[in-house]
Each structure stands twice: as C-alpha cells, then as structure tokens.
Design a protein around this motif. Structure first.
Motif, PDB file in Angstrom:
ATOM      1  N   LYS A  98      38.467  52.155  37.845  1.00  0.00           N
ATOM      2  CA  LYS A  98      38.694  51.158  39.079  1.00  0.00           C
ATOM      3  C   LYS A  98      37.987  49.750  38.912  1.00  0.00           C
TER       4      LYS A  98
ATOM      5  N   ASP B 244      46.606  47.409  38.486  1.00  0.00           N
ATOM      6  CA  ASP B 244      46.051  48.364  39.627  1.00  0.00           C
ATOM      7  C   ASP B 244      46.460  49.699  38.988  1.00  0.00           C
TER       8      ASP B 244
ATOM      9  N   SER C 265      48.156  53.189  40.056  1.00  0.00           N
ATOM     10  CA  SER C 265      49.145  53.848  41.201  1.00  0.00           C
ATOM     11  C   SER C 265      48.976  55.215  41.052  1.00  0.00           C
TER      12      SER C 265
END
Length: 78
Positions: free
Chosen positions: A5, A11, A13
């Motif tokens: 992270k 991003d 998912s």
C-alpha cells in the motif's frame, strides 16, 4: 498488504473475497470502497460488514446503470 500500500503505483483492488476485505478493513488498510448493489435477493449469504471496527466513509460518487445496479464510491473519512 501494508507494505504494498505504501509503494508508489496504481491502486490495489479486491474483487469477490469478502473474507479478505474484512481482514484488510480490520487492519485499517481500506481507503475506498466501490460497491455494486444489485436489485435482487438471494435468500442468504455472508455479510460483508460484520463485527469489525466502526469506520466512517463518505459517499463520493454514485451512478445507477440501466439495469438498476447502483455503483457507489465511498472514501475513508478523516
């Protein structure tokens, strides 16, 4: 996941794993939810949000498809 992270890049998912989502949520690693809410009933099933930590999210966007599916975007509250 916490290590991934903080890395720069796209991003992360999760699609279709309620158990993984609950674990990530409990660890404070979820910043945003995109929920697809379908207008049907299945009779029974696992709850996505059970006895985990109370976390406030803010609705940041919402659209309804032509089939009645609601796509709602929520960001973690500050």
């Amino acid at each position: 996941m916490a290590e991934l992270k903080v890395r720069p890049g796209r991003d992360l998912s999760v699609i279709g794993s309620a158990a993984l989502v609950r674990a990530l949520h409990a660890a404070g690693l979820v910043d945003r939810y995109t929920l697809l809410i379908h207008p049907l009933t299945l009779g029974s099933g696992a709850r996505l949000f059970g006895a985990g930590p109370l976390t406030e999210f803010t609705l940041t966007g919402c659209v309804t498809t032509t089939k009645g599916v609601v796509i709602a975007h929520y960001d973690r509250g500050v």
